[in-house]
Structure formats: C-alpha cells, structure tokens
Motif scaffolding. Structure first.
Motif, PDB file in Angstrom:
ATOM      1  N   ALA A  19       5.994  -7.784  -1.625  1.00  0.00           N
ATOM      2  CA  ALA A  19       5.726  -8.558  -0.404  1.00  0.00           C
ATOM      3  C   ALA A  19       6.929  -8.517   0.534  1.00  0.00           C
ATOM      4  N   ARG A  20       8.126  -8.673  -0.019  1.00  0.00           N
ATOM      5  CA  ARG A  20       9.344  -8.618   0.814  1.00  0.00           C
ATOM      6  C   ARG A  20       9.547  -7.211   1.380  1.00  0.00           C
ATOM      7  N   LYS A  21       9.297  -6.197   0.591  1.00  0.00           N
ATOM      8  CA  LYS A  21       9.475  -4.816   1.036  1.00  0.00           C
ATOM      9  C   LYS A  21       8.475  -4.462   2.123  1.00  0.00           C
ATOM     10  N   VAL A  22       7.224  -4.890   1.981  1.00  0.00           N
ATOM     11  CA  VAL A  22       6.197  -4.630   2.991  1.00  0.00           C
ATOM     12  C   VAL A  22       6.606  -5.265   4.312  1.00  0.00           C
ATOM     13  N   ARG A  23       7.084  -6.495   4.252  1.00  0.00           N
ATOM     14  CA  ARG A  23       7.536  -7.181   5.471  1.00  0.00           C
ATOM     15  C   ARG A  23       8.685  -6.402   6.112  1.00  0.00           C
TER      16      ARG A  23
END
Length: 166
Positions: A144-148
């Motif tokens: 989720a952090r990487k996608v953001r």
C-alpha cells in the motif's frame, strides 16, 4: 572418564573407562560400547553380584542409548525446524512483529485513503495469529505504501513533463 575411576575398584573399571574415552561421547551415544563393558559384567556375573547376563546388559544399554539419541533428535527437530513453534519460526515472527510495529509507527504517512484500513490493526491480536497471517498483513502494508509512492512519482513526473512542454 579415565580420571574418574582412578583408585577405584581395580583394573577392569580403569580399562573400561580408558576404552570408553577412546570411543568418545558421540560414538557412545550412537550405540558403540567398549568390549570392556562385557568383561566387567562377566566379572560381576561370576562374583554373583548381578543376575543380568552380558548379552542382555549390552543389548539393553545399546537400546537405551538409541532411545536417548532418537529422543534428542526429535526434540531438536521440533524446537528448531517446526514451522509453528520452532526457534526459527519464533525468530521470524519476532522480525515480522517488529516490522509491523514500525509500519504502525509511520501512521498514515505514505498511504492512500483507501488503504488506511490496514492500520486498524490491534498488535495484541498478533499474538494469536500465525506467522503467515502476520507476513501477509505486513506485505499488504508495504505494498500500500509503495503503490502510493509510485502514484506520487507518476504524478510528479507527469507534472514535470507538462511544465517542460509549456
């Protein structure tokens, strides 16, 4: 072993101890015993101090040694290699737990609005979950952090390219 029997009970025990020292602990635990055991047992049998025959004593001793060695092997396998309760599993869970706590400490920073539900994690519930569940949760948080981050990078790149065109 030889130094233990010095001065005790005569030559047979001394020669037994010396021969066992030559065999070594590991080979002894694997079931190798000295022929001196039979000599000492024969002497005891002749002196009528023991009703156990040489053959049954040696067979019983080897059997007990193999049982002990097998028991140690089983214990070691469970405590080191067992995926649920072994040492490696515990270390892995501790590493995952520390990383999850770190992810929780970052808070909502770097997460999209739709992914913030992942932060609704009760760390006390982790104690009752499997390492696999914890690893999946950690992976979801990281993704989720990487996608953001990737979306931000794409927006920034697109904005920079649009700025260059003007």
């Amino acid at each position: 072993m030889g130094e233990i029997v010095v001065g005790r009970r005569g030559g047979h025990f001394r020669s037994l101890a010396q021969s066992m020292d030559k065999i070594g602990w590991r080979r002894f635990m694997e079931g190798m015993i000295s022929v001196e055991v039979a000599n000492v047992q024969s002497e005891m049998e002749e002196a009528s101090q023991c009703k156990l025959t040489v053959k049954s004593l040696c067979a019983g001793l080897v059997l007990k040694l193999l049982e002990v060695t097998h028991g140690q092997w089983l214990y070691r396998n469970v405590h080191v290699h067992d995926k649920v309760s072994g040492e490696q599993a515990v270390r892995r869970k501790e590493t995952i737990r520390a990383e999850l706590e770190y992810q929780m400490s970052l808070g909502e920073n770097g997460m999209a609005e739709e992914d913030r539900y992942l932060l609704e994690l009760n760390l006390d519930d982790l104690d009752h979950s499997t390492g696999e569940d914890q690893a999946i949760w950690l992976l979801l948080l990281k993704v989720a952090r990487k996608v953001r981050q990737l979306r931000e990078n794409r927006r920034n790149t697109a904005a920079a390219e649009g700025y260059k065109k003007e």
